[in-house]
Design a protein around this motif. Structure first.
Motif, short mmCIF file in Angstrom:
data_model
loop_
_atom_site.label_atom_id
_atom_site.label_comp_id
_atom_site.label_asym_id
_atom_site.label_seq_id
_atom_site.Cartn_x
_atom_site.Cartn_y
_atom_site.Cartn_z
N GLU A 227 0.80 -1.29 0.10
CA GLU A 227 -0.05 0.12 -0.10
C GLU A 227 0.91 1.16 0.13
OE1 GLU A 227 -1.60 3.03 0.84
OE2 GLU A 227 -1.92 2.56 2.83
N GLY A 230 -0.21 7.93 -2.74
CA GLY A 230 -1.32 8.25 -3.49
C GLY A 230 -1.30 9.88 -3.98
N ASP A 232 -4.66 11.47 -4.52
CA ASP A 232 -5.94 11.22 -4.87
C ASP A 232 -6.75 12.30 -5.61
OD1 ASP A 232 -5.47 8.94 -3.71
OD2 ASP A 232 -6.86 9.07 -1.90
N TYR A 381 -0.22 7.30 -9.62
CA TYR A 381 -0.79 6.56 -8.61
C TYR A 381 -2.27 6.57 -8.83
CZ TYR A 381 3.19 8.44 -6.02
OH TYR A 381 4.32 8.38 -5.54
N LEU A 383 -4.96 5.13 -5.93
CA LEU A 383 -5.04 4.56 -4.51
C LEU A 383 -6.67 4.97 -4.41
CD1 LEU A 383 -4.29 3.44 -1.87
CD2 LEU A 383 -3.89 5.45 -1.05
N ALA A 404 -8.65 3.56 -9.83
CA ALA A 404 -8.10 3.80 -8.39
C ALA A 404 -8.60 2.70 -7.56
CB ALA A 404 -8.62 5.05 -7.78
N GLY A 423 -4.66 -0.11 -3.64
CA GLY A 423 -4.52 0.83 -4.74
C GLY A 423 -4.14 -0.18 -6.06
N SER A 427 0.47 3.04 -6.87
CA SER A 427 -0.04 2.85 -5.48
C SER A 427 -0.06 1.82 -4.79
CB SER A 427 -1.56 3.62 -5.38
OG SER A 427 -1.39 4.87 -5.62
#
Length: 450
Positions: A227, A230, A232, A381, A383, A404, A423, A427
């Protein structure tokens, strides 16, 4: 090597910890091996009784443990206590549902066919400092309820938290060796991964750390869950409730002083409503009270380390040079970084391309709905993301298009014990939490009887 725990707000040294010697580390590995041989034979009920007791221990000591979190990494005290409470709830959840999640599965074939779930052994965890209790209990509760044991390498600035978690497990009655924290140097990580005792590796942390540890896991053919970083997306469409969106946007970006993988970082707003949203967003950010994280009423504490503040300042400076406009904030004093908002951010800028781990919000203006999805997905990324719109049916269609692991509509993105979390792209891979999470470090064994 000497690890130092430094209070981010005062810069006082709280404690110092020695790293384990090779012989001390090997002793802990052997203890883990011995503990697994017995722990895997215990019933779900026996494990659940101890896991519920762990939840009780955490709740009974939440103020003391919350203070430890705040002193070591700077989170405001109310958030620290809430983190301990959430960790306790996670323990209760898996105590209640682990057996059901891992029950035998039967298949409709000519023979008696089934899959059973067997624990794998010791799981080695590399965990970050930003949620020093939640990140650990998030993986440890399901891992241990499943019959595995675990070794934790926590971040070097929160070793006090790691020791407190280990003590809580022992106080709850878990056998010695089921949960162990190991204070080791980076150079010792491969020896742990290579050990035949360790059968799985889980890491929450940066893209760089994940790449390194995942590579070692692959080299030694060990199951791993990553994990990682990110950036987002927080998409605001024309029909969004702008006041509510702006309120949650400020909370989402500034929670834990912006130091969370699932903090909203890229605010992608349709041009038609961008000016109004930025105005509301700015007012919400300005209303936050920053200061000593131990004082009641403070909503924003310091960053966890000086180098993090310097990195964020550098990202901000370069983004402004690349054409972004400063709306508010921008200054920092040691670890205390002002909540900052920049607008007119381009997809080529540092603030867009890199993960900004701190109280820096970036607004990117999209031409329309389709453009917002393109911008959201234009990143390494994947996530989590949020979509703000009053049209739920359309939100569902858009959510299916977002690249995502998690998409929330008209809500703050959070991790929840009941919902798989993780993710894609850079991610990471694999999932924590929910039924999927507890099965990650199990041997799914198929049995067919003629």
């Amino acid at each position: 090597m000497l690890f130092k725990s430094i209070n981010p707000f005062s810069q006082d040294v709280i404690a110092e910890y020695e790293s384990l010697t090779i012989s001390e580390l090997n002793k802990k590995l052997r203890l883990s091996e011995a503990a697994f041989k017995n722990w895997k034979k215990t019933s779900f009920q026996q494990r659940a009784d101890k896991m519920r007791k762990l939840a009780e221990v955490l709740r009974a000591n939440k103020e003391k443990l919350g203070l430890l979190i705040t002193n070591e990494m700077g989170k405001i005290i109310s958030e620290s206590i809430a983190e301990v409470e959430k960790s306790a709830s996670n323990c209760d959840y898996y105590a209640d549902y682990a057996e059901e999640m891992l029950k035998d599965q039967y298949y409709d074939t000519a023979f008696k066919s089934m899959s059973v779930y067997d624990p794998m052994g010791a799981v080695f965890a590399v965990m970050p400092w930003n949620y020093p209790f939640w990140q650990v209990l998030r993986y440890a509760a399901p891992t241990i309820m499943a019959g595995n044991v675990t070794l934790l390498k926590h971040a070097s600035n929160v070793i006090g938290c790691a020791k407190a978690i280990e003590n809580a497990f022992l106080e709850a009655g878990f056998p010695e060796g089921v949960f162990q924290q190991i204070s080791i140097e980076i150079s010792q990580v491969e020896s742990v991964i290579a050990s035949h005792i360790v059968q799985g590796i889980t890491l929450t942390g940066s893209e760089g750390a994940g790449s390194s540890v995942a590579g070692l896991a692959g080299k030694h053919i060990k199951k791993s869950v990553m994990e990682l970083g990110g950036s987002d997306a927080f998409i605001v469409l024309n029909d969004a409730n702008l006041e509510k969106a702006a309120e949650v946007a400020a909370h989402s970006r500034m929670l834990n002083a912006g130091q969370a993988c699932i903090c909203a970082k890229r605010f992608i707003v349709i041009e038609k409503v961008a000016d109004e949203f930025v105005s509301l967003f700015s007012k919400n950010i300005q209303s936050l009270k920053q200061g000593n994280p131990l004082e009641q009423g403070i909503q924003l504490g310091p960053l966890a380390r000086l180098d993090l503040a310097d990195t964020l300042a550098n990202q901000l400076e370069k983004s402004l040079q690349q054409g972004a406009k400063l709306v508010l904030g921008g200054a920092h004093d040691n670890c205390n970084f002002q909540p900052t908002l920049i607008d007119f951010v381009s997809v080529d800028s540092i603030a867009f391309q890199e993960e900004t781990f701190g109280p820096l919000a970036t607004v990117i203006r999209a031409k329309d709905e389709n453009d917002s999805v393109v911008i959201a997905n234009n990143h390494r990324y994947g996530l989590a993301a949020a979509i703000w719109t009053e049209n739920r049916e359309n939100a569902y269609k858009l959510a299916r298009k977002i690249e995502a692991g998690n998409v929330f509509v008209n809500s703050l993105v959070l991790s929840d014990s009941r919902i798989p979390f993780g993710g894609i792209k850079k991610s990471g891979y694999g999932r924590e939490l929910g039924t999927v999470g507890i099965r990650e470090f199990m041997n799914m064994k198929s049995i067919v009887i003629e």
